[in-house]
Design a protein around this motif. Structure first.
Motif, PDB file in Angstrom:
ATOM      1  N   ALA A 254       0.836  -1.207   0.000  1.00 25.02           N
ATOM      2  CA  ALA A 254       0.000   0.000   0.000  1.00 25.02           C
ATOM      3  C   ALA A 254       0.866   1.250   0.000  1.00 25.02           C
ATOM      4  O   ALA A 254       0.585   2.230  -0.721  1.00 25.02           O
ATOM      5  N   ARG A 255       1.927   1.235   0.776  1.00 25.43           N
ATOM      6  CA  ARG A 255       2.838   2.400   0.800  1.00 25.43           C
ATOM      7  C   ARG A 255       3.499   2.592  -0.557  1.00 25.43           C
ATOM      8  O   ARG A 255       3.644   3.722  -1.036  1.00 25.43           O
ATOM      9  N   ARG A 256       3.920   1.480  -1.163  1.00 21.92           N
ATOM     10  CA  ARG A 256       4.587   1.581  -2.460  1.00 21.92           C
ATOM     11  C   ARG A 256       3.655   2.195  -3.508  1.00 21.92           C
ATOM     12  O   ARG A 256       4.067   3.032  -4.307  1.00 21.92           O
ATOM     13  N   ARG A 257       2.378   1.811  -3.494  1.00 24.21           N
ATOM     14  CA  ARG A 257       1.442   2.330  -4.494  1.00 24.21           C
ATOM     15  C   ARG A 257       1.228   3.841  -4.343  1.00 24.21           C
ATOM     16  O   ARG A 257       0.877   4.524  -5.309  1.00 24.21           O
ATOM     17  N   LYS A 258       1.446   4.359  -3.129  1.00 21.34           N
ATOM     18  CA  LYS A 258       1.235   5.788  -2.895  1.00 21.34           C
ATOM     19  C   LYS A 258       2.457   6.632  -3.251  1.00 21.34           C
ATOM     20  O   LYS A 258       2.368   7.856  -3.330  1.00 21.34           O
ATOM     21  N   MET A 259       3.591   5.996  -3.462  1.00 27.94           N
ATOM     22  CA  MET A 259       4.832   6.745  -3.689  1.00 27.94           C
ATOM     23  C   MET A 259       4.918   7.245  -5.125  1.00 27.94           C
ATOM     24  O   MET A 259       4.442   6.596  -6.058  1.00 27.94           O
ATOM     25  N   SER A 260       5.558   8.391  -5.299  1.00 27.42           N
ATOM     26  CA  SER A 260       5.790   8.927  -6.641  1.00 27.42           C
ATOM     27  C   SER A 260       6.982   8.225  -7.271  1.00 27.42           C
ATOM     28  O   SER A 260       7.784   7.580  -6.593  1.00 27.42           O
ATOM     29  N   SER A 261       7.132   8.359  -8.578  1.00 26.28           N
ATOM     30  CA  SER A 261       8.236   7.688  -9.276  1.00 26.28           C
ATOM     31  C   SER A 261       9.587   8.192  -8.784  1.00 26.28           C
ATOM     32  O   SER A 261      10.560   7.437  -8.737  1.00 26.28           O
ATOM     33  N   GLY A 262       9.646   9.471  -8.386  1.00 28.48           N
ATOM     34  CA  GLY A 262      10.915   9.998  -7.896  1.00 28.48           C
ATOM     35  C   GLY A 262      11.317   9.410  -6.560  1.00 28.48           C
ATOM     36  O   GLY A 262      12.503   9.289  -6.260  1.00 28.48           O
ATOM     37  N   GLU A 263      10.336   9.037  -5.745  1.00 31.30           N
ATOM     38  CA  GLU A 263      10.621   8.457  -4.433  1.00 31.30           C
ATOM     39  C   GLU A 263      11.019   6.985  -4.519  1.00 31.30           C
ATOM     40  O   GLU A 263      11.636   6.449  -3.615  1.00 31.30           O
ATOM     41  N   ILE A 264      10.625   6.334  -5.604  1.00 30.89           N
ATOM     42  CA  ILE A 264      10.784   4.893  -5.706  1.00 30.89           C
ATOM     43  C   ILE A 264      12.232   4.479  -5.946  1.00 30.89           C
ATOM     44  O   ILE A 264      12.741   3.545  -5.344  1.00 30.89           O
ATOM     45  N   LYS A 265      12.912   5.185  -6.828  1.00 34.56           N
ATOM     46  CA  LYS A 265      14.247   4.744  -7.239  1.00 34.56           C
ATOM     47  C   LYS A 265      15.293   5.057  -6.182  1.00 34.56           C
ATOM     48  O   LYS A 265      15.274   6.104  -5.555  1.00 34.56           O
ATOM     49  N   ARG A 266      16.227   4.118  -6.026  1.00 31.84           N
ATOM     50  CA  ARG A 266      17.398   4.333  -5.180  1.00 31.84           C
ATOM     51  C   ARG A 266      18.606   4.024  -6.035  1.00 31.84           C
ATOM     52  O   ARG A 266      18.681   2.973  -6.672  1.00 31.84           O
ATOM     53  N   ASP A 267      19.570   4.941  -6.060  1.00 29.08           N
ATOM     54  CA  ASP A 267      20.725   4.798  -6.949  1.00 29.08           C
ATOM     55  C   ASP A 267      20.278   4.603  -8.393  1.00 29.08           C
ATOM     56  O   ASP A 267      20.885   3.848  -9.161  1.00 29.08           O
ATOM     57  N   GLY A 268      19.165   5.270  -8.761  1.00 34.00           N
ATOM     58  CA  GLY A 268      18.686   5.190 -10.135  1.00 34.00           C
ATOM     59  C   GLY A 268      18.054   3.875 -10.506  1.00 34.00           C
ATOM     60  O   GLY A 268      17.830   3.606 -11.687  1.00 34.00           O
ATOM     61  N   LYS A 269      17.743   3.027  -9.532  1.00 34.93           N
ATOM     62  CA  LYS A 269      17.236   1.683  -9.823  1.00 34.93           C
ATOM     63  C   LYS A 269      15.967   1.415  -9.027  1.00 34.93           C
ATOM     64  O   LYS A 269      15.864   1.777  -7.864  1.00 34.93           O
ATOM     65  N   LYS A 270      15.003   0.760  -9.683  1.00 37.05           N
ATOM     66  CA  LYS A 270      13.783   0.351  -8.997  1.00 37.05           C
ATOM     67  C   LYS A 270      14.065  -0.895  -8.178  1.00 37.05           C
ATOM     68  O   LYS A 270      14.872  -1.737  -8.554  1.00 37.05           O
ATOM     69  N   ASP A 271      13.358  -1.010  -7.041  1.00 39.32           N
ATOM     70  CA  ASP A 271      13.475  -2.253  -6.286  1.00 39.32           C
ATOM     71  C   ASP A 271      12.536  -3.302  -6.872  1.00 39.32           C
ATOM     72  O   ASP A 271      11.725  -3.029  -7.753  1.00 39.32           O
TER      73      ASP A 271
END
Length: 507
Positions: A254-271
């Motif tokens: 549920a938290r992941r679905r609420k996040m924006s695309s900019g918040e999702i990536k870490r080191d330029g990579k999706k989890d």
């Protein structure tokens, strides 16, 4: 009337004699069942099983040879104890023996066998396996996630440094670190800091309980007719922990679905979680995936990766503390390859040949899953000249094969040097049937690429950063408690002292 009863009795006696004769003298050309110990009517060999099942299976292998049978309740089980017969099962007849024998607890924990570990070898299994291979365990993905692994390893080193001189519960240290690495790969940007620690502890508690339940002897598995009664409460208890796991996963998703695309990536990579959710939303016919399958994949990576890897790290340290001369050689190698004025990086690990030999020798003596995950025959077959009926539970006894005195010199001794000569012969690929700590064939552990990197990197970092000693008056108890994962019976305590030249190397 007396004549009637006499006739019935005579007919029954004749039938019994005929059945005994057929069982002792099968039709010409029909292979017999494998040899094995006698059991009791209805109960089979169940009353004779003891707590040290691994040693008991080894004793039976010495007595009956490369393949034997035993009945557990009304379930026929066959145990494979030789490399040549392992090859028959996992390669030559893989299509017959590729399915899993799934017990009641595993069905409850895996959404009815919908995950990678317990699923039959079908299109859903292939899809999930393909996603993991591409998104998590490919070379590019592993290289791209190195900084996430490094971050968690450095946190662990820092925590140990702050408490240097105090005994460390090595199993807890390794379990917490490995689980944090895996959670970072799966959903790292959702929970961080203290909240990550809290969620990690919740996940670790649930996963440990579920793994224990998977190996708990359950009368419902031995007598399926009794399954609906759940006499021991194993199914109910498993479902309770599954609900706890569901609450954690539902919150994360549920938290992941609420996040924006900019918040999702870490080191330029999706989890991985974001990749899975995007695949679900696309409804790609080439790679269809449901929310239940997403949760099943998360479960497999978390449970399979954390429990086995943490257990192996504790066994390695136990072996090293029991063999100080080997510990000295490992740390000498680390000093030469890395240097006491530097920290370990993953690019160092391919050069650490002696540490790699130590890891391989520990996996030989203490394989994390010594009977692998049981298989089931989907049709009647012949293995080693013996018939294996459809529906037989098949164990591959690598715990015995990797200690077989006909294969290994001084099989019970800890001798890492045996893996230094011709080291490539004993890799983890599953092609050498003398040595199969990760299994073989299409059912080989899917997390092997990550596990190999993670184990070497974390071990090298802990051994390079600290001297490890047993607390005063303590010795290493090397006894094991058998389960689906082979854990140490007595948790290992070890006291660290800083080894590197500068305090800032522990930051």
């Amino acid at each position: 009337m007396d004549q009637y009863y006499t006739a019935i009795t005579t007919a029954l006696v004749i039938c019994i004699i005929w059945c005994i004769k057929i069982s002792l003298n099968p039709a010409r050309g029909t292979p017999p069942l494998p040899p094995g110990p006698r059991g009791l009517p209805i109960l089979g060999y169940l009353p004779f099983l003891d707590n040290n099942l691994l040693h008991q299976f080894a004793d039976l292998a010495q007595r009956y040879g490369p393949i034997y049978k035993l009945y557990l309740g009304n379930r026929l089980c066959v145990v494979i104890n030789s490399p040549s017969l392992v090859k028959e099962v996992v390669r030559d007849q893989e299509s017959i023996f590729a399915d899993r024998d799934v017990n009641i607890a595993a069905l409850a924990a895996s959404y009815g066998g919908k995950d990678i570990v317990f699923s039959p070898l079908n299109s859903e299994w292939r899809t999930m396996r393909k996603i993991l291979a591409r998104e998590v365990f490919s070379n590019n993905s592993l290289q791209g996630s190195y900084n996430l692994r490094k971050e968690e390893v450095r946190k662990a080193i820092n925590r140990v440094y702050k408490d240097a001189g105090k005994p460390v519960h090595f199993g807890e240290l390794s379990s917490r670190t490995v689980l944090n690495i895996i959670m970072n790969l799966l959903w790292g940007s959702i929970v961080e800091g203290e909240e990550c620690e809290r969620v990690g502890e919740e996940v670790r508690e649930v996963i440990t309980k579920l793994v224990d339940l998977l190996a708990k002897p359950n009368i419902s598995d031995f007598f399926p007719v009794l399954a609906r009664f759940d006499i021991q409460g194993v199914k109910k208890e498993t479902e309770g922990y599954v609900q706890s796991r569901e609450r954690i996963y539902d919150d994360i998703i549920a938290r992941r679905r609420k996040m924006s695309s900019g918040e999702i990536k870490r080191d330029g990579k999706k989890d991985l979680l974001q990749v899975l959710l995007e695949l679900q939303e696309k409804e790609d016919p080439e790679m269809p995936i449901s929310l239940r399958q997403i949760k099943a994949i998360l479960m497999d990576v978390v449970a399979g990766g954390s429990e086995t890897s943490a257990t192996m790290i504790e066994w390695v340290m136990a072996d090293l503390l029991s063999n100080p001369e080997v510990m000295e050689k490992v740390q000498k190698e680390l000093s030469e390859v890395v240097g006491l004025n530097s920290i370990v990086e993953e690019f160092h690990t391919p050069k650490l040949k002696y540490l790699e030999a130590v890891l391989k020798e520990t996996m030989r003596l203490h394989p994390a899953v010594p009977l692998l995950v049981p298989r089931s025959s989907n049709k009647t077959s012949v293995v080693g000249g013996y018939i294996v009926p459809k529906g037989t539970r098949v164990f591959i006894n690598i715990g015995w094969i990797q200690r077989d005195p006909s294969i290994w010199d001084s099989p019970s001794e800890f001798k890492p040097e045996r893996f230094l000569d011709g080291n490539e012969k004993y890799n983890f690929s599953g092609n050498n049937f003398h040595y199969l700590p990760f299994g073989s064939g299409r059912r080989i552990c899917p997390g092997l690429p990550l596990a190999e990197k993670m184990l070497m990197y974390l071990l090298a970092s802990l051994l390079h950063s600290f001297e490890w000693k047993l607390p005063d008056g303590k010795t290493v108890d090397m006894s094991a408690t058998f389960g689906i994962v082979l854990r140490k019976t007595t948790p290992l305590l070890a006291t660290p002292s800083p080894r590197l030249s500068e305090p800032n190397l522990y930051a």
